[in-house]
Design a protein around this motif. Structure first.
Motif, PDB file in Angstrom:
ATOM      1  N   LYS A  16      42.056  14.092  29.835  1.00  0.00           N
ATOM      2  CA  LYS A  16      43.507  14.092  29.642  1.00  0.00           C
ATOM      3  C   LYS A  16      44.135  15.415  30.043  1.00  0.00           C
ATOM      4  N   VAL A  17      43.421  16.517  29.820  1.00  0.00           N
ATOM      5  CA  VAL A  17      43.981  17.817  30.172  1.00  0.00           C
ATOM      6  C   VAL A  17      43.579  18.264  31.572  1.00  0.00           C
ATOM      7  N   GLY A  18      42.936  17.393  32.321  1.00  0.00           N
ATOM      8  CA  GLY A  18      42.687  17.659  33.728  1.00  0.00           C
ATOM      9  C   GLY A  18      41.299  18.139  34.087  1.00  0.00           C
ATOM     10  N   PHE A  19      40.371  18.168  33.137  1.00  0.00           N
ATOM     11  CA  PHE A  19      39.011  18.574  33.450  1.00  0.00           C
ATOM     12  C   PHE A  19      38.150  17.333  33.591  1.00  0.00           C
ATOM     13  N   ARG A  20      37.362  17.339  34.620  1.00  0.00           N
ATOM     14  CA  ARG A  20      36.408  16.243  34.772  1.00  0.00           C
ATOM     15  C   ARG A  20      35.225  16.544  33.868  1.00  0.00           C
ATOM     16  N   GLY A  21      34.967  15.684  32.923  1.00  0.00           N
ATOM     17  CA  GLY A  21      33.891  15.899  31.958  1.00  0.00           C
ATOM     18  C   GLY A  21      32.557  15.438  32.495  1.00  0.00           C
ATOM     19  N   VAL A  22      31.526  15.919  31.884  1.00  0.00           N
ATOM     20  CA  VAL A  22      30.168  15.504  32.210  1.00  0.00           C
ATOM     21  C   VAL A  22      29.717  14.580  31.091  1.00  0.00           C
ATOM     22  N   GLU A  23      29.212  13.431  31.430  1.00  0.00           N
ATOM     23  CA  GLU A  23      28.726  12.503  30.420  1.00  0.00           C
ATOM     24  C   GLU A  23      27.513  13.111  29.718  1.00  0.00           C
ATOM     25  N   GLU A  24      27.530  13.093  28.400  1.00  0.00           N
ATOM     26  CA  GLU A  24      26.488  13.734  27.617  1.00  0.00           C
ATOM     27  C   GLU A  24      25.116  13.084  27.844  1.00  0.00           C
ATOM     28  N   LYS A  25      25.098  11.761  27.905  1.00  0.00           N
ATOM     29  CA  LYS A  25      23.807  11.093  28.075  1.00  0.00           C
ATOM     30  C   LYS A  25      23.192  11.453  29.422  1.00  0.00           C
ATOM     31  N   LYS A  26      24.029  11.520  30.475  1.00  0.00           N
ATOM     32  CA  LYS A  26      23.510  11.896  31.789  1.00  0.00           C
ATOM     33  C   LYS A  26      22.992  13.321  31.762  1.00  0.00           C
ATOM     34  N   SER A  27      23.706  14.213  31.078  1.00  0.00           N
ATOM     35  CA  SER A  27      23.268  15.609  30.980  1.00  0.00           C
ATOM     36  C   SER A  27      21.939  15.693  30.260  1.00  0.00           C
ATOM     37  N   LEU A  28      21.791  14.948  29.169  1.00  0.00           N
ATOM     38  CA  LEU A  28      20.552  14.961  28.413  1.00  0.00           C
ATOM     39  C   LEU A  28      19.403  14.403  29.251  1.00  0.00           C
ATOM     40  N   GLU A  29      19.676  13.339  29.995  1.00  0.00           N
ATOM     41  CA  GLU A  29      18.637  12.766  30.844  1.00  0.00           C
ATOM     42  C   GLU A  29      18.186  13.765  31.908  1.00  0.00           C
ATOM     43  N   ILE A  30      19.122  14.489  32.495  1.00  0.00           N
ATOM     44  CA  ILE A  30      18.787  15.489  33.509  1.00  0.00           C
ATOM     45  C   ILE A  30      17.941  16.593  32.891  1.00  0.00           C
ATOM     46  N   LEU A  31      18.331  17.058  31.684  1.00  0.00           N
ATOM     47  CA  LEU A  31      17.563  18.103  31.012  1.00  0.00           C
ATOM     48  C   LEU A  31      16.150  17.626  30.681  1.00  0.00           C
ATOM     49  N   LEU A  32      16.032  16.384  30.240  1.00  0.00           N
ATOM     50  CA  LEU A  32      14.705  15.869  29.901  1.00  0.00           C
ATOM     51  C   LEU A  32      13.842  15.701  31.142  1.00  0.00           C
ATOM     52  N   LYS A  33      14.474  15.374  32.279  1.00  0.00           N
ATOM     53  CA  LYS A  33      13.710  15.285  33.523  1.00  0.00           C
ATOM     54  C   LYS A  33      13.176  16.655  33.922  1.00  0.00           C
ATOM     55  N   ASP A  34      13.997  17.694  33.713  1.00  0.00           N
ATOM     56  CA  ASP A  34      13.567  19.061  34.031  1.00  0.00           C
ATOM     57  C   ASP A  34      12.475  19.522  33.092  1.00  0.00           C
ATOM     58  N   ASP A  35      12.463  18.997  31.856  1.00  0.00           N
ATOM     59  CA  ASP A  35      11.483  19.337  30.832  1.00  0.00           C
ATOM     60  C   ASP A  35      11.422  20.843  30.618  1.00  0.00           C
ATOM     61  N   ARG A  36      12.567  21.427  30.327  1.00  0.00           N
ATOM     62  CA  ARG A  36      12.660  22.870  30.123  1.00  0.00           C
ATOM     63  C   ARG A  36      11.908  23.336  28.886  1.00  0.00           C
ATOM     64  N   LEU A  37      11.643  22.462  27.962  1.00  0.00           N
ATOM     65  CA  LEU A  37      10.903  22.871  26.767  1.00  0.00           C
ATOM     66  C   LEU A  37       9.403  22.913  26.995  1.00  0.00           C
ATOM     67  N   GLY A  38       8.936  22.402  28.109  1.00  0.00           N
ATOM     68  CA  GLY A  38       7.514  22.418  28.388  1.00  0.00           C
ATOM     69  C   GLY A  38       6.723  21.436  27.548  1.00  0.00           C
ATOM     70  N   ILE A  39       7.354  20.337  27.168  1.00  0.00           N
ATOM     71  CA  ILE A  39       6.695  19.367  26.312  1.00  0.00           C
ATOM     72  C   ILE A  39       5.693  18.537  27.099  1.00  0.00           C
ATOM     73  N   LEU A  40       6.018  18.230  28.330  1.00  0.00           N
ATOM     74  CA  LEU A  40       5.128  17.439  29.170  1.00  0.00           C
ATOM     75  C   LEU A  40       4.597  18.289  30.313  1.00  0.00           C
ATOM     76  N   PRO A  41       3.390  17.995  30.782  1.00  0.00           N
ATOM     77  CA  PRO A  41       2.840  18.747  31.908  1.00  0.00           C
ATOM     78  C   PRO A  41       3.604  18.413  33.192  1.00  0.00           C
ATOM     79  N   PRO A  42       3.513  19.274  34.198  1.00  0.00           N
ATOM     80  CA  PRO A  42       4.282  19.049  35.423  1.00  0.00           C
ATOM     81  C   PRO A  42       3.842  17.830  36.238  1.00  0.00           C
ATOM     82  N   HIS A  43       2.613  17.396  36.075  1.00  0.00           N
ATOM     83  CA  HIS A  43       2.122  16.258  36.851  1.00  0.00           C
ATOM     84  C   HIS A  43       2.410  14.955  36.114  1.00  0.00           C
ATOM     85  N   HIS A  44       3.236  14.122  36.702  1.00  0.00           N
ATOM     86  CA  HIS A  44       3.680  12.887  36.054  1.00  0.00           C
ATOM     87  C   HIS A  44       2.534  11.907  35.802  1.00  0.00           C
ATOM     88  N   GLU A  45       1.482  12.003  36.599  1.00  0.00           N
ATOM     89  CA  GLU A  45       0.365  11.077  36.441  1.00  0.00           C
ATOM     90  C   GLU A  45      -0.342  11.268  35.095  1.00  0.00           C
TER      91      GLU A  45
END
Length: 194
Positions: A16-45
């Motif tokens: 409404k005030v003119g800023f394009r927002g970022v959807e929270e769920k999409k942001s969370l999904e992107i962060l989880l894909k990056d796995d910045r917390l190191g919870i999962l190993p880098p190899h998806h297999e």
């Protein structure tokens, strides 16, 4: 329910005030894909195998705590996570009736917040554990600088409020330790933390 009514109120406000927002769920999904917390190993297999091992470890530690009667089926889940963390880090007290340390209170607050965001108890424990470890190792040194940074940011955003807080001597009495050590867990609603 329409899609707009399911969205976070901030997104609607920002648009409404003119800023394009970022959807929270999409942001969370992107962060989880990056796995910045190191919870999962880098190899998806290997993800499935690692998650199987972590579930086994979770169940083994939980079983051990039940055997020594530190937890039961009636114990709140966040406290179970705390006791598991204490056992694995070698800091389990002699009795469950011993008073909690300040770091234990921080863990509990973060665990309760994570419970609202993560459905699976195994995942919730591992995410909470890793989050607290990151907070204690990587960010512990930056915590004392956060109150000053907060006041600088508040001065930019709402200088009048900061001036008022300083005039009535409220600024130094703000619960900075509580806010920043817990990453606002237990201070703000979990929906805001998401």
């Amino acid at each position: 329910m329409t899609e707009d009514s399911q969205r976070n109120f901030r997104s609607v406000y920002y648009e409404k005030v003119g800023f394009r927002g970022v959807e929270e769920k999409k942001s969370l999904e992107i962060l989880l894909k990056d796995d910045r917390l190191g919870i999962l190993p880098p190899h998806h297999e290997s993800h499935a195998k690692v998650m199987m091992y972590r579930k086994e470890q979770y169940l083994d530690v939980l079983h051990a705590l039940k055997v020594v009667r530190f937890v039961s089926d009636a114990t709140p889940q966040a406290e179970v996570y705390l006791r598991m963390y204490q056992l694995e880090s070698g800091k389990l007290p002699r009795s469950p009736s011993f008073p909690l340390e300040p770091d234990d209170e921080v863990f509990l607050a973060i665990a309760k917040a994570m419970e609202e965001m993560v459905e699976d108890s195994v995942d919730c424990y591992w995410i909470t554990r890793r989050f607290v470890n990151q907070l204690n190792t990587k960010y512990r040194d930056s915590l004392p600088q956060l109150p000053k940074a907060f006041e600088q940011y508040l001065n930019l955003e709402d200088g009048r409020l900061l001036t008022h807080l300083r005039m009535c001597s409220a600024a130094p009495k703000l619960p900075y330790d509580l806010w920043f050590k817990r990453c606002f867990a237990g201070c703000l609603p979990e929906s805001s933390l998401q």
